[in-house]
Motif scaffolding. Structure first.
Motif, mmCIF file in Angstrom:
data_model
loop_
_atom_site.group_PDB
_atom_site.id
_atom_site.type_symbol
_atom_site.label_atom_id
_atom_site.label_comp_id
_atom_site.label_asym_id
_atom_site.label_seq_id
_atom_site.Cartn_x
_atom_site.Cartn_y
_atom_site.Cartn_z
ATOM 1 N N GLY A 223 0.803 -1.215 0.000
ATOM 2 C CA GLY A 223 0.000 0.000 0.000
ATOM 3 C C GLY A 223 0.833 1.261 0.000
ATOM 4 N N ASN A 224 1.864 1.296 0.829
ATOM 5 C CA ASN A 224 2.738 2.469 0.911
ATOM 6 C C ASN A 224 4.062 2.017 1.502
ATOM 7 N N GLU A 225 5.006 1.730 0.620
ATOM 8 C CA GLU A 225 6.291 1.180 1.066
ATOM 9 C C GLU A 225 7.031 2.135 1.994
ATOM 10 N N THR A 226 6.988 3.411 1.675
ATOM 11 C CA THR A 226 7.695 4.390 2.503
ATOM 12 C C THR A 226 7.110 4.448 3.902
ATOM 13 N N ALA A 227 5.789 4.489 3.992
ATOM 14 C CA ALA A 227 5.129 4.527 5.298
ATOM 15 C C ALA A 227 5.425 3.262 6.091
ATOM 16 N N ALA A 228 5.414 2.113 5.415
ATOM 17 C CA ALA A 228 5.711 0.855 6.093
ATOM 18 C C ALA A 228 7.138 0.854 6.629
ATOM 19 N N ARG A 229 8.053 1.399 5.838
ATOM 20 C CA ARG A 229 9.457 1.460 6.278
ATOM 21 C C ARG A 229 9.612 2.393 7.473
ATOM 22 N N LEU A 230 8.916 3.528 7.431
ATOM 23 C CA LEU A 230 8.980 4.476 8.550
ATOM 24 C C LEU A 230 8.334 3.914 9.814
ATOM 25 N N ALA A 231 7.373 3.006 9.610
ATOM 26 C CA ALA A 231 6.710 2.382 10.759
ATOM 27 C C ALA A 231 7.533 1.247 11.366
ATOM 28 N N GLY A 232 8.689 0.979 10.781
ATOM 29 C CA GLY A 232 9.582 -0.025 11.362
ATOM 30 C C GLY A 232 9.597 -1.357 10.651
ATOM 31 N N ALA A 233 8.846 -1.501 9.562
ATOM 32 C CA ALA A 233 8.815 -2.766 8.833
ATOM 33 C C ALA A 233 10.101 -2.940 8.031
#
Length: 344
Positions: A223-233
């Motif tokens: 859905g949103n790779e950047t957001a997922a990365r920022l969320a710690g994924a």
């Protein structure tokens, strides 16, 4: 004034009722169409509803559903694996070569082929995650590589008992009878083992994607790779997992095909890519989820299988099958996106 308010309230209730009905129809449209097809084909050809024919349909779509499930996982991370058909075809050849030429048994062959599929998925992930090659280009390159590679060990020949090798010698191995049971045996005497494997794969992946944290991270990455990365994924690890899983499931599909036909046919898997992708995309329309999902992929594979089997029993020309599959895919996507857009 009170009557006017009551009329507005009644109109609101009616509007809400119709809206709920429309949503219910839209969510269950694929199931309704599937039930209508089964009913119609049963009326036109009573043998269609025979339990043996229904099991035959499920067995025919089992490989497509398993491979399509892997495609769905890559779609969920906003990727796409074009190599699954080639992986499955190469797995058919690899399993046959392992037993006919190398003389391996089922307990050696199956892990070897599954490892091969996982390795191809890992190679795809390396190209996509580390080298930043676009997924379509990376998996397309892998597809061409495997399509050519599978022909080299036998000089383009299909693999069967008594195979003449490129050096002129004759292969002395044979298919392990235990291996052939994977594609030819039945549970309780009427449920084909490939159908059991399909159900196991579907249940495990449904739980994984819909009920676990990993599943939520997979969809978050898509859905949103950047957001997922920022969320710690760990996005790179999730993508790698998706492609390795896709390759492994494609190899499992190849094992089932090899066990069913008892031959390493160079043309095996020719339609598996398009059929598995079609099943995965039709799955977008199931329950109007508008996203990749394993349940939808399974239903999509069964939907196409029922349609083609029914038309075959009604003596429809074989050359119309690809057109029909295309029409079904267009209809499913139009139902999923067109109706939803009209609603908005």
């Amino acid at each position: 004034m009170v009557d006017g308010t009551r009329d507005i309230s009644e109109q609101s209730k009616q509007t809400a009722t119709w809206e709920n009905l429309r949503n219910a129809i839209r969510r269950g449209a694929v199931f309704l169409l599937l039930a209508a097809m089964v009913f119609g084909f049963s009326l036109a050809q009573p043998a269609f509803i025979n339990i043996n024919n229904l099991m035959s349909i499920l067995q025919a779509v089992s490989v497509v559903a398993i491979i399509g499930a892997g495609v769905s996982i890559t779609l969920a991370i906003n990727g796409f694996d074009l190599s699954v058909g080639a992986v499955a075809a190469s797995s058919v050849m690899a399993a046959s070569y392992a037993m006919i030429v190398l003389g391996l048994n089922v307990w050696q062959t199956v892990p070897l082929v599954l490892t091969f599929g996982a390795f191809v998925g890992l190679a795809n992930a390396f190209l996509i995650v580390k080298l930043k090659v676009p997924d379509l280009l990376a998996t397309l390159a892998t597809m061409f590589l495997l399509t050519g590679l599978q022909l080299i060990p036998t000089a383009g020949r299909s693999i069967s008992v008594g195979l003449i090798l490129p050096d002129g010698s004759t292969a002395s191995g044979k298919y392990d009878p235990a291996f052939l049971t994977i594609g030819r045996s039945s549970l309780f005497g009427f449920i084909p083992l490939p159908v059991v494997l399909m159900v196991i794969v579907a249940v495990v992946l449904f739980i994984l994607t819909e009920k676990t944290r990993l599943g939520r991270l997979i969809y978050a990455t898509g859905g949103n790779e950047t957001a997922a990365r920022l969320a710690g994924a760990n996005v790179d690890r999730i993508k790698t997992f998706a492609y390795v899983l896709s390759g492994t499931l494609a190899a499992l599909g190849g094992i089932i095909v090899a066990a069913r036909v008892g031959r390493g046919d160079v043309s095996s898997g020719a339609s598996l890519l398009m059929d598995s992708v079609a099943a995965a995309l039709i799955g977008f329309a199931v329950l109007a989820l508008r996203r990749p999902n394993v349940l939808g992929t399974l239903v999509g594979a069964v939907f196409v299988g029922v349609l083609l089997n029914g038309l075959t029993m009604l003596n429809a020309p074989y050359y119309t099958q690809d057109f029909i599959k295309g029409a079904v895919l267009v209809g499913a996507l139009a139902l999923t996106y067109g109706v939803a857009r009209a609603k908005n």
